[in-house]
Each structure stands twice: as structure tokens, then as C-alpha cells.
Motif scaffolding. Sequence first.
Motif, PDB file in Angstrom:
ATOM      1  N   GLN A  24     -27.228 -26.792   6.012  1.00  0.00           N
ATOM      2  CA  GLN A  24     -27.224 -26.226   4.668  1.00  0.00           C
ATOM      3  C   GLN A  24     -28.520 -25.477   4.419  1.00  0.00           C
ATOM      4  N   HIS A  25     -28.399 -24.268   3.861  1.00  0.00           N
ATOM      5  CA  HIS A  25     -29.560 -23.455   3.546  1.00  0.00           C
ATOM      6  C   HIS A  25     -29.365 -22.880   2.152  1.00  0.00           C
ATOM      7  N   ASP A  26     -30.367 -22.979   1.312  1.00  0.00           N
ATOM      8  CA  ASP A  26     -30.288 -22.380  -0.004  1.00  0.00           C
ATOM      9  C   ASP A  26     -31.080 -21.087  -0.105  1.00  0.00           C
ATOM     10  N   VAL A  27     -31.639 -20.643   1.013  1.00  0.00           N
ATOM     11  CA  VAL A  27     -32.260 -19.331   1.020  1.00  0.00           C
ATOM     12  C   VAL A  27     -31.160 -18.311   1.243  1.00  0.00           C
ATOM     13  N   HIS A  28     -31.360 -17.087   0.780  1.00  0.00           N
ATOM     14  CA  HIS A  28     -30.352 -16.047   0.952  1.00  0.00           C
ATOM     15  C   HIS A  28     -30.444 -15.483   2.351  1.00  0.00           C
ATOM     16  N   LEU A 160     -13.382 -22.278 -12.944  1.00  0.00           N
ATOM     17  CA  LEU A 160     -13.760 -22.101 -11.547  1.00  0.00           C
ATOM     18  C   LEU A 160     -12.805 -21.113 -10.898  1.00  0.00           C
ATOM     19  N   VAL A 161     -13.375 -20.105 -10.234  1.00  0.00           N
ATOM     20  CA  VAL A 161     -12.605 -19.183  -9.393  1.00  0.00           C
ATOM     21  C   VAL A 161     -13.089 -19.361  -7.963  1.00  0.00           C
ATOM     22  N   TRP A 162     -12.139 -19.527  -7.054  1.00  0.00           N
ATOM     23  CA  TRP A 162     -12.416 -19.768  -5.633  1.00  0.00           C
ATOM     24  C   TRP A 162     -11.859 -18.597  -4.838  1.00  0.00           C
ATOM     25  N   ALA A 163     -12.670 -18.016  -3.951  1.00  0.00           N
ATOM     26  CA  ALA A 163     -12.218 -16.923  -3.084  1.00  0.00           C
ATOM     27  C   ALA A 163     -12.731 -17.194  -1.678  1.00  0.00           C
ATOM     28  N   SER A 164     -11.866 -17.705  -0.823  1.00  0.00           N
ATOM     29  CA  SER A 164     -12.261 -18.058   0.539  1.00  0.00           C
ATOM     30  C   SER A 164     -11.672 -17.060   1.524  1.00  0.00           C
ATOM     31  N   ALA A 165     -12.552 -16.367   2.233  1.00  0.00           N
ATOM     32  CA  ALA A 165     -12.148 -15.401   3.263  1.00  0.00           C
ATOM     33  C   ALA A 165     -11.249 -14.307   2.711  1.00  0.00           C
ATOM     34  N   SER A 166     -11.435 -13.957   1.451  1.00  0.00           N
ATOM     35  CA  SER A 166     -10.615 -12.908   0.846  1.00  0.00           C
ATOM     36  C   SER A 166     -11.429 -11.740   0.308  1.00  0.00           C
ATOM     37  N   MET A 167     -12.679 -11.964  -0.091  1.00  0.00           N
ATOM     38  CA  MET A 167     -13.434 -10.906  -0.749  1.00  0.00           C
ATOM     39  C   MET A 167     -13.680  -9.711   0.168  1.00  0.00           C
ATOM     40  N   HIS A 168     -13.906  -9.951   1.452  1.00  0.00           N
ATOM     41  CA  HIS A 168     -14.200  -8.822   2.332  1.00  0.00           C
ATOM     42  C   HIS A 168     -12.969  -7.958   2.611  1.00  0.00           C
ATOM     43  N   HIS A 169     -11.799  -8.432   2.209  1.00  0.00           N
ATOM     44  CA  HIS A 169     -10.582  -7.621   2.347  1.00  0.00           C
ATOM     45  C   HIS A 169     -10.381  -6.677   1.162  1.00  0.00           C
ATOM     46  N   MET A 170     -11.135  -6.847   0.096  1.00  0.00           N
ATOM     47  CA  MET A 170     -10.920  -6.038  -1.101  1.00  0.00           C
ATOM     48  C   MET A 170     -11.328  -4.581  -0.859  1.00  0.00           C
ATOM     49  N   ALA A 171     -10.526  -3.674  -1.395  1.00  0.00           N
ATOM     50  CA  ALA A 171     -10.834  -2.251  -1.241  1.00  0.00           C
ATOM     51  C   ALA A 171     -12.104  -1.873  -1.994  1.00  0.00           C
ATOM     52  N   ARG A 232     -17.055  -6.596   5.666  1.00  0.00           N
ATOM     53  CA  ARG A 232     -17.457  -7.777   6.437  1.00  0.00           C
ATOM     54  C   ARG A 232     -18.978  -7.822   6.493  1.00  0.00           C
ATOM     55  N   GLY A 233     -19.536  -9.009   6.305  1.00  0.00           N
ATOM     56  CA  GLY A 233     -20.977  -9.152   6.386  1.00  0.00           C
ATOM     57  C   GLY A 233     -21.714  -8.634   5.173  1.00  0.00           C
ATOM     58  N   ALA A 234     -21.001  -8.410   4.073  1.00  0.00           N
ATOM     59  CA  ALA A 234     -21.664  -7.913   2.856  1.00  0.00           C
ATOM     60  C   ALA A 234     -22.678  -8.927   2.340  1.00  0.00           C
ATOM     61  N   ASP A 235     -23.671  -8.437   1.648  1.00  0.00           N
ATOM     62  CA  ASP A 235     -24.664  -9.298   1.008  1.00  0.00           C
ATOM     63  C   ASP A 235     -24.087  -9.724  -0.342  1.00  0.00           C
ATOM     64  N   TRP A 236     -23.277 -10.781  -0.301  1.00  0.00           N
ATOM     65  CA  TRP A 236     -22.540 -11.172  -1.503  1.00  0.00           C
ATOM     66  C   TRP A 236     -23.469 -11.666  -2.604  1.00  0.00           C
ATOM     67  N   GLY A 237     -24.606 -12.235  -2.246  1.00  0.00           N
ATOM     68  CA  GLY A 237     -25.555 -12.669  -3.276  1.00  0.00           C
ATOM     69  C   GLY A 237     -26.020 -11.502  -4.129  1.00  0.00           C
ATOM     70  N   GLU A 319     -19.427 -20.366  11.630  1.00  0.00           N
ATOM     71  CA  GLU A 319     -20.220 -20.698  10.452  1.00  0.00           C
ATOM     72  C   GLU A 319     -19.458 -20.281   9.204  1.00  0.00           C
ATOM     73  N   ARG A 320     -19.674 -21.043   8.144  1.00  0.00           N
ATOM     74  CA  ARG A 320     -19.151 -20.706   6.824  1.00  0.00           C
ATOM     75  C   ARG A 320     -20.323 -20.600   5.868  1.00  0.00           C
ATOM     76  N   THR A 321     -20.294 -19.584   5.034  1.00  0.00           N
ATOM     77  CA  THR A 321     -21.301 -19.459   3.975  1.00  0.00           C
ATOM     78  C   THR A 321     -20.595 -19.422   2.642  1.00  0.00           C
ATOM     79  N   VAL A 322     -21.146 -20.151   1.662  1.00  0.00           N
ATOM     80  CA  VAL A 322     -20.589 -20.169   0.306  1.00  0.00           C
ATOM     81  C   VAL A 322     -21.679 -19.790  -0.674  1.00  0.00           C
ATOM     82  N   TRP A 323     -21.317 -18.928  -1.608  1.00  0.00           N
ATOM     83  CA  TRP A 323     -22.197 -18.548  -2.723  1.00  0.00           C
ATOM     84  C   TRP A 323     -21.621 -19.127  -4.003  1.00  0.00           C
ATOM     85  N   ALA A 324     -22.438 -19.797  -4.783  1.00  0.00           N
ATOM     86  CA  ALA A 324     -22.036 -20.343  -6.085  1.00  0.00           C
ATOM     87  C   ALA A 324     -22.699 -19.496  -7.159  1.00  0.00           C
TER      88      ALA A 324
END
Length: 328
Positions: A24-28, A160-171, A232-237, A319-324
Motif C-alpha cells: 500500500q502506498h499513499d503517495v501519488h 459511493l460511485v465505484w469504477a473498476s477497470a472502466s475509466m480508461h475505456h471512456m472516450a 491507459r496509464g492516465a494520472d487519475w489523481g 498491480e491494482r491502484t485505487v484512488w479515493a
Amino acid sequence: MSHPLPHTQHDVHQHDGHQHSSHQHDVHQHQAHQHDGHPHSSHQHDGHGHQGPEDDAHDQAELLDLDAEVLAEHTASVIAWLPVGTGPRRIVDLGCGTGAGTLALAEHFPAAELTAVDSSAAHLERLREKAAAAGAADRVRLVEADLDAPAWPDLGRPELVWASASMHHMADPDRTLRQVHDLLAPGGLFAVVELAGFPRFLPADAPADAPGLEERCHAALDRHHAERLPHRGADWGTLLSKAGFTVEGERTLTVDITVGIDSPRTEAVGRYALSGLRRMRGGIESALSPEDLAALDRLLDTDGPHSILRRDDLSVRTERTVWAARRA
């Protein structure tokens, strides 16, 4: 109400002869590559020929179900980490697939009502069956919708909105993030979960007739998706902050599941590897050498002596990364 998040955490869990490692890492951190592990292609291959659209949809659903089964404990760990206080009463799962996240959320938050959204009627029907089997049918509402559309159907006012492995598919991820921000109740949380690449299954020196084959397949898949999945690989933070969210935490889980020959998960991991590599083949066959393609097909030939289902040295590594991120 949010909770303070730990700075660094390393947990190792031993279950049924397989080991789960979580970092677990809380750094970006910027992930170089992210993918849901489900390559999108109109053709599949099982070592015996190509399949049609109906088989393709079935295989994709099977892969999603296996992903849910094999990575269940990691999904539960991500959900337990979310800073949601006493628990949300209304949850939306965007791009729910066959319901891995939906049902895990339903189990973790037994008082919550869930809305599961996907563009695939077949995936939603599979989720309907699974929700009924889990005794959660009365708490899960299914919505078939295109999340790239400028206007979404009524999804309520979730906490709560959950988006797992879906955001990088958005146009247009920026627009989607703004839509989620407007959708959430004030103070609500948006959880974005992304895989840092398609899982790896084989040892580095495997198979014996083509050592390093899996790495070459991954390199070809990365090139294949560089043009098709630009997010893919976007800086979601950064993107979440730009959309008006406050990013309260980021966590990276290292998935490393190793199964022994007597482990109850050996069969599931084998089927997961088979299903995943089948889908991978459809996107990379033209990029592989004839020798590598032949070696891959030997692994995918379930009747052959080199079938991946016959191996006792498989693992699941990714690896899985989650942003809250919270709406003010």
C-alpha cells in the motif's frame, strides 16, 4: 466522514497454498500502463480455430467471472480500505461487467442499495443470475447504458460511485469525471480502480520451447492498445482534482497469487490464464513471430500435452491502484 489513511502498509496473507502480497502506498504514483486485463477483440482462439461474436461475448463474461473469483480477496481489501465512514446507503457501479465489484460491495455494505451500469446486456444478465444466487437480487438494480453518452439515465444520488477497470475505456474521461462529480451526493466518494497491466501467469523461463513468451506477448499487447486505449496509464489523481474532487488517498496493491498443485485455486487460476491468454491472442497474433504464435497455440490447446491447464507452476501477478476522491 473520512478516516486518516496509513502511509505505507505491507501485508502478506497465506491461504490454501497460495500467497497474497499487498503493498500500500499513499503517495501519488504514475502507472506506466493500465488495463482491465480483458483485451477487446472480435476474434478469439483456443488452439482449434476462430470464434464468432456470441462465443466472444461468452468468453469475455467467463474471463470477468474468473477475474472476480481469483482476485476476490484483493477486491475485498480495496473496498475495506475506502474512507466511507459507517457505510453508504446508495452505491453505483459504473462499467460493472458481470458484477465482481457490485457483489463485493453488496457483501461489504449489507444495508446498501446498488445500481449496476453497463453497456452489455449479456453481462447484466449474468450479473442478474449471480445476484439472485447470492440472495442480493432485491438490492441490485441493473441499468443498461452507454457511459460515453452525454446524458446518463437516472442513477439516483449515490454516496459511493465505484469504477473498476472502466475509466480508461471512456472516450472523454474528463467529461465522465465531471458527470460522476455531479451525480454524487455532497460528501460522497468516488473510487477509481485500475489494473497496472494484464496479469502474468507463467514463470519467466516458460514455456521450454519459447522462454520469455509471455513478456513478448505483453509487449505486443501494449503496442496494440497504445492506439486503441489512449487513457491507459492516465494520472487519475490529477484528473480527479481537475474535475473538482479532493483526492483523499491512493493505494497500490501488488497481486501475487501462487498456487500449489494441491491448492483448491489451482484449477481456477489455470482457467483464468487460459481465458486471458485466449483473449490476448486475438489482439497480438499479427505481431508475434511464427514460432511464438505456435508456442502460444500449444499452451492454448486444451487437448495437447503442452496445455496451460496441465502446468503446476502458474501464478497471478499484477498491480491494482485505487484512488479515493471526495466530492465537497
